[in-house]
Design an enzyme around this catalytic site. Structure first.
Site, mmCIF file in Angstrom:
data_model
loop_
_atom_site.group_PDB
_atom_site.id
_atom_site.type_symbol
_atom_site.label_atom_id
_atom_site.label_comp_id
_atom_site.label_asym_id
_atom_site.label_seq_id
_atom_site.Cartn_x
_atom_site.Cartn_y
_atom_site.Cartn_z
ATOM 1 N N GLU A 1 6.362 -6.541 4.626
ATOM 2 C CA GLU A 1 7.149 -5.304 4.527
ATOM 3 C C GLU A 1 8.327 -5.314 5.514
ATOM 4 O O GLU A 1 9.329 -4.661 5.281
ATOM 5 C CB GLU A 1 6.269 -4.075 4.783
ATOM 6 C CG GLU A 1 5.330 -3.727 3.632
ATOM 7 C CD GLU A 1 6.058 -3.275 2.365
ATOM 8 O OE1 GLU A 1 7.097 -2.601 2.474
ATOM 9 O OE2 GLU A 1 5.583 -3.609 1.264
ATOM 10 N N HIS B 1 0.770 -8.233 -2.446
ATOM 11 C CA HIS B 1 1.806 -8.681 -1.505
ATOM 12 C C HIS B 1 1.759 -10.202 -1.307
ATOM 13 O O HIS B 1 2.775 -10.816 -0.988
ATOM 14 C CB HIS B 1 1.616 -8.028 -0.128
ATOM 15 C CG HIS B 1 2.208 -6.666 -0.014
ATOM 16 N ND1 HIS B 1 1.634 -5.557 -0.580
ATOM 17 C CD2 HIS B 1 3.331 -6.232 0.625
ATOM 18 C CE1 HIS B 1 2.374 -4.497 -0.304
ATOM 19 N NE2 HIS B 1 3.407 -4.873 0.428
ATOM 20 N N CYS C 1 -4.384 -9.498 -3.189
ATOM 21 C CA CYS C 1 -3.479 -8.422 -2.752
ATOM 22 C C CYS C 1 -2.120 -8.771 -3.345
ATOM 23 O O CYS C 1 -1.688 -9.931 -3.272
ATOM 24 C CB CYS C 1 -3.401 -8.376 -1.223
ATOM 25 S SG CYS C 1 -2.025 -7.381 -0.585
ATOM 26 N N ASP D 1 2.851 0.583 -5.859
ATOM 27 C CA ASP D 1 2.142 -0.191 -4.834
ATOM 28 C C ASP D 1 2.423 0.511 -3.510
ATOM 29 O O ASP D 1 3.265 1.419 -3.436
ATOM 30 C CB ASP D 1 2.698 -1.632 -4.823
ATOM 31 C CG ASP D 1 2.062 -2.483 -3.731
ATOM 32 O OD1 ASP D 1 0.836 -2.451 -3.573
ATOM 33 O OD2 ASP D 1 2.805 -3.165 -2.997
ATOM 34 N N SER D 2 1.748 0.070 -2.449
ATOM 35 C CA SER D 2 2.041 0.640 -1.135
ATOM 36 C C SER D 2 3.421 0.203 -0.651
ATOM 37 O O SER D 2 3.940 0.759 0.308
ATOM 38 C CB SER D 2 0.986 0.176 -0.138
ATOM 39 O OG SER D 2 1.064 -1.228 -0.004
ATOM 40 N N CYS E 1 -1.560 -2.717 -7.246
ATOM 41 C CA CYS E 1 -2.075 -2.824 -5.881
ATOM 42 C C CYS E 1 -3.592 -2.982 -5.954
ATOM 43 O O CYS E 1 -4.270 -2.121 -6.536
ATOM 44 C CB CYS E 1 -1.698 -1.543 -5.137
ATOM 45 S SG CYS E 1 -2.438 -1.376 -3.515
HETATM 46 N N1 DGL Z 1 -0.301 -4.672 -2.275
HETATM 47 C C1 DGL Z 1 -1.521 -4.103 -1.887
HETATM 48 C C2 DGL Z 1 -2.741 -4.707 -2.469
HETATM 49 O O1 DGL Z 1 -2.641 -5.302 -3.500
HETATM 50 C C3 DGL Z 1 -1.581 -3.153 -0.756
HETATM 51 C C4 DGL Z 1 -1.608 -3.769 0.567
HETATM 52 C C5 DGL Z 1 -1.614 -2.751 1.657
HETATM 53 O O2 DGL Z 1 -0.843 -1.799 1.588
HETATM 54 O O3 DGL Z 1 -2.396 -2.930 2.590
HETATM 55 O O4 DGL Z 1 -3.811 -4.608 -1.944
#
Ligand code: DGL
Length: 284
Positions: free
Chosen positions: A173, A207, A205, A32-33, A95
């Site tokens: 984050e 996150h 997302c 993931d990011s 992600c």
């Molecule tokens: N966790 C991510 C997603 O599902 C990435 C969010 C991001 O880095 O902007 O989209």
């Protein structure tokens, strides 16, 4: 060399079997990011406890949601190559932003199974009583054609609102998910949805499940909030079975964590989210 007799065949079969066992003990790459993919990792650990996992957080380049498709594809390719160099037997793109922007090209370029995250729009349309649904996503997902096509496919019988949430990933984050700033930001994104009368909210997302408590607190019990860790884990399991990649060994698998921004603060964030002590390693 041709196989001479029963003993040769038995020996060759046993070599093949042990090769397959070794291959199946190879890790599954998850990325993931940042910390968003940890909720999916936890679900995989619980439901596929014998698998070895390799987690990469591309924190140095987060948020992906504010980046171009070309940039995301480049990051995804680099991370996938790193997994392949470590003999990964499958990759989970944990992600949503990376899935909609890069999974098609990734699947064309590599031969191991690649599992992505699809937001739960279809189940949401059947669960919703008043057929008013909202989906929370990053900016890059909200603007993505593949994602918009998915929404169009399932929204014939429902009113689907796409709500981008810029800034939210950054706060998560920074370990500010319980801060007043985070609550205010969420309020500003959720209030208009409540006014509209949505009864189902899809987290698009990875996150966002990390702030699910706050979302529930703002929205109340009557609104259903849907996430994707369980369906992704089920899809991974199906792919492992299909490709005969399930680890047959009975010992508990190991998860190793890597980040492109490896520091003690990040390590503490990972530990805090997973509620256990762990060591964070540098990626690449
Ligand atoms: N966790 C991510 C997603 O599902 C990435 C969010 C991001 O880095 O902007 O989209």
């Amino acid at each position: 060399m041709p196989l001479q007799n029963q003993a040769d065949i038995k020996a060759a079969t046993s070599i093949l079997k042990s090769k397959r066992q070794t291959a199946n003990a190879e890790p599954i790459g998850i990325f993931d990011s940042g910390v968003g993919g940890l909720s999916i990792t936890q679900c995989i650990e619980q439901q596929l406890p014998h698998e070895n996992l390799l987690y990469v957080a591309d924190t140095l380049y987060a948020p992906y949601g504010e980046k171009s498709t070309e940039f995301i594809q480049q990051r995804v390719n680099d991370i996938a190559q790193w997994f392949i160099a470590r003999n990964a037997k499958a990759i989970v793109v944990a992600c949503n932003t990376a899935t909609v922007n890069a999974i098609d090209q990734l699947r064309k370029n590599i031969s191991i199974p690649v599992i992505g995250v699809e937001p739960a729009i279809k189940p949401a349309t059947s669960i919703s009583k008043n057929k008013k649904i909202a989906i929370l996503v990053t900016k890059a997902t909200a603007e993505n054609k593949r994602f918009l096509a998915l929404v169009a496919q399932y929204s014939h019988n429902s009113d689907v609102t796409i709500q981008p949430c810029p800034g939210l990933v950054e706060l998560i984050e920074q370990d500010k998910k319980n801060s007043p700033e985070c609550k205010l930001m969420l309020l500003s994104y959720l209030q208009p949805l409540l006014v509209k009368g949505v009864d189902t909210i899809v987290l698009g997302c990875t996150h966002y499940p990390l702030v699910k408590n706050l979302i529930n607190e703002i929205c109340g019990d009557s609104i259903v909030v849907m996430e994707t860790a369980q369906p992704v884990t089920e899809q991974l399991k199906r792919q492992l079975v299909l490709h005969q990649l399930i680890n047959p060994l009975n010992n508990i698998g190991e998860t190793t964590f890597h980040s492109s921004k490896c520091c003690l603060k990040q390590q503490a964030l990972f530990s805090h989210i997973l509620q256990r002590t762990l060591r964070l390693n540098i990626y690449p």
